[in-house]
Design a protein around this motif. Structure first.
Motif, mmCIF file in Angstrom:
data_model
loop_
_atom_site.group_PDB
_atom_site.id
_atom_site.type_symbol
_atom_site.label_atom_id
_atom_site.label_comp_id
_atom_site.label_asym_id
_atom_site.label_seq_id
_atom_site.Cartn_x
_atom_site.Cartn_y
_atom_site.Cartn_z
ATOM 1 N N ALA A 1 4.375 3.049 -2.643
ATOM 2 C CA ALA A 1 4.409 1.619 -2.316
ATOM 3 C C ALA A 1 3.243 0.886 -2.953
ATOM 4 O O ALA A 1 3.398 -0.211 -3.506
ATOM 5 N N LEU A 2 2.048 1.485 -2.899
ATOM 6 C CA LEU A 2 0.865 0.848 -3.483
ATOM 7 C C LEU A 2 1.029 0.691 -4.998
ATOM 8 O O LEU A 2 0.662 -0.353 -5.567
ATOM 9 N N LEU B 1 3.873 0.352 -6.648
ATOM 10 C CA LEU B 1 4.862 -0.696 -6.897
ATOM 11 C C LEU B 1 4.265 -2.088 -6.698
ATOM 12 O O LEU B 1 4.536 -3.012 -7.473
ATOM 13 N N LEU B 2 3.452 -2.233 -5.661
ATOM 14 C CA LEU B 2 2.825 -3.529 -5.404
ATOM 15 C C LEU B 2 1.885 -3.907 -6.539
ATOM 16 O O LEU B 2 1.885 -5.055 -7.015
ATOM 17 N N ILE C 1 2.375 -10.315 -2.685
ATOM 18 C CA ILE C 1 2.428 -8.878 -2.976
ATOM 19 C C ILE C 1 1.021 -8.305 -3.129
ATOM 20 O O ILE C 1 0.731 -7.189 -2.674
ATOM 21 N N ALA D 1 7.107 -3.604 -0.766
ATOM 22 C CA ALA D 1 7.108 -2.756 -1.965
ATOM 23 C C ALA D 1 8.532 -2.497 -2.435
ATOM 24 O O ALA D 1 8.815 -2.500 -3.650
ATOM 25 N N ALA E 1 9.566 -5.512 -4.177
ATOM 26 C CA ALA E 1 8.978 -5.562 -5.513
ATOM 27 C C ALA E 1 9.770 -4.703 -6.488
ATOM 28 O O ALA E 1 10.018 -5.103 -7.638
ATOM 29 N N ALA F 1 -0.849 -5.297 -0.903
ATOM 30 C CA ALA F 1 -1.547 -4.123 -1.446
ATOM 31 C C ALA F 1 -2.915 -3.960 -0.810
ATOM 32 O O ALA F 1 -3.374 -2.833 -0.574
ATOM 33 N N CYS G 1 4.591 -3.767 4.741
ATOM 34 C CA CYS G 1 4.115 -3.580 3.373
ATOM 35 C C CYS G 1 5.061 -2.683 2.583
ATOM 36 O O CYS G 1 5.343 -2.935 1.403
#
Length: 390
Positions: free
Chosen positions: A189-190, A192-193, A165, A127, A130, A169, A123
């Motif tokens: 990361a969350l 960006l997703l 994506i 990210a 992404a 998330a 994940c």
């Protein structure tokens, strides 16, 4: 044998390749070849040493794998009347699916935390993909901010990229790292997703993500899940406020017309369908569309009502197994993945038995992850017995 260090490294690379190379592999051919070498091959090599685990799985989840076996057999039978000029291609793809589902219990080897750890790293990699896609699309290529972002590699389609994506998330928000510095990475990361899903302007992916977050307190029942739900609702309202013209501009994108045309096609071949791999087009409102834009009607068009009933039985059995393990972190993540995938299937999913591609993330990945629920639930039961006896 499957528990040795070199075997675990090999299979870890295989799962990471499936998760990340969909975005980073230069071509689809290289993606497929990497899956053969890193995922399909070790699954077959270690299947026999892991036969005890597989027997346990088949017994505990027989209500998943009995209809799954029926679906595979019915799909093979449908090759007798398929309109696909090369029926052997469909049989080969069914083998790919079977080996893919075999991989997860072999890799986990009764340790769900192995799968969680690799999914977390996968994940974070998505990210990063992404972020690179955002930079490339808006800064390098100079597209307008209201343009629909395209992902990297096989995620270049805004809708399919949004689904992959968005699903990432969902499993990331359920499987939070334990260390403090990794939680900082997790939060970035969350973000960006979620940003990618919004910029893709895929309403199906955005709606599936929002509803998955809003429903999270139903099975998690903790303070964090309530915070996630409230935060998701607030951000969704803000996004709609700023992007309302873009959201409403495309209307319903012919989805009701496509649904009615798909139902008409199903009624023409209700019991047999067109056969596995049948290439068809849906004519709606004077236009031709490449697929039914709904996985359930797609299955019914190809495999008829028997295929649809078998697929529904598999899909509902997966939810049943996940719900039985809802007290575990792993089970909660699988429920979230299942719900997002179910919602995503209603809008744009177009393939069930195609070669590994973005659609596999919302069709076969949830079933593969669910195969590890057997041992997640066993560990929880064991802990409960210890706590009651003490």
């Amino acid at each position: 044998m499957q528990a040795t260090r070199w075997a675990q490294v090999w299979m870890t690379m295989g799962l990471l390749w499936f998760l990340l190379a969909i975005a980073f592999a230069p071509t689809n051919k290289i993606y497929q070849q990497g899956l053969v070498a890193l995922l399909w091959l070790p699954a077959m090599v270690f299947a026999w040493p892991a036969r005890a685990r597989l027997r346990e799985l088949l017994y505990e989840q027989r209500w998943v794998y009995l209809p799954m076996l029926g679906l595979l057999v019915w799909s093979l039978i449908s090759l007798l009347w398929t309109i696909d000029p090369d029926p052997t291609r469909g049989a080969k793809r069914l083998l790919y699916i079977a080996v893919f589902l075999l991989f997860f219990p072999v890799f986990a080897d009764a340790r769900p935390e192995r799968v969680i750890r690799v999914m977390q790293w996968g994940c974070i990699g998505l990210a990063l993909g992404a972020l690179l896609a955002i930079i490339k699309f808006y800064w390098v290529n100079g597209n307008s901010w209201y343009g629909r972002i395209e992902g990297l590699g096989q995620l270049s389609h805004p809708i399919l990229g949004g689904y992959v994506i968005g699903l990432a998330a969902v499993w990331l928000v359920h499987w939070v790292p334990q260390t403090r510095w990794m939680r900082g990475v997790w939060a970035v990361a969350l973000a960006l997703l979620g940003m990618f899903v919004v910029l893709s302007q895929s309403r199906g992916a955005a709606l599936a993500l929002l509803l998955s977050f809003l429903a999270m307190p139903i099975w998690c029942r903790d303070r964090r899940s309530r915070i996630v739900a409230v935060s998701a609702l607030t951000l969704a309202m803000l996004a709609f406020w700023f992007l309302e013209p873009l959201v409403m501009a495309r209307g319903v994108s012919y989805r009701p017309q496509i649904l009615m045309a798909s139902l008409q096609m199903i009624s023409e071949h209700p019991w047999t369908g067109l056969g596995l791999g049948g290439n068809y087009k849906v004519m709606a409102d004077g236009q031709y569309f490449d697929h039914a834009h709904n996985l359930f009607t797609h299955v019914a068009i190809e495999l008829g009502l028997p295929g649809l009933l078998l697929w529904c039985a598999v899909w509902l059995a997966v939810l049943r197994e996940a719900w039985k393990a809802r007290e575990t972190i792993y089970g909660q993540g699988v429920i979230g993945v299942w719900l997002f995938s179910f919602l995503a299937m209603q809008f744009d999913a177009a393939s069930l038995t195609g070669t590994p591609r973005a659609e596999w993330f919302i069709s076969w990945l949830p079933i593969g992850l669910a195969s590890v629920l057997v041992w997640a639930r066993v560990k929880t039961d064991a802990c409960d017995k210890i706590s009651r006896s003490s």
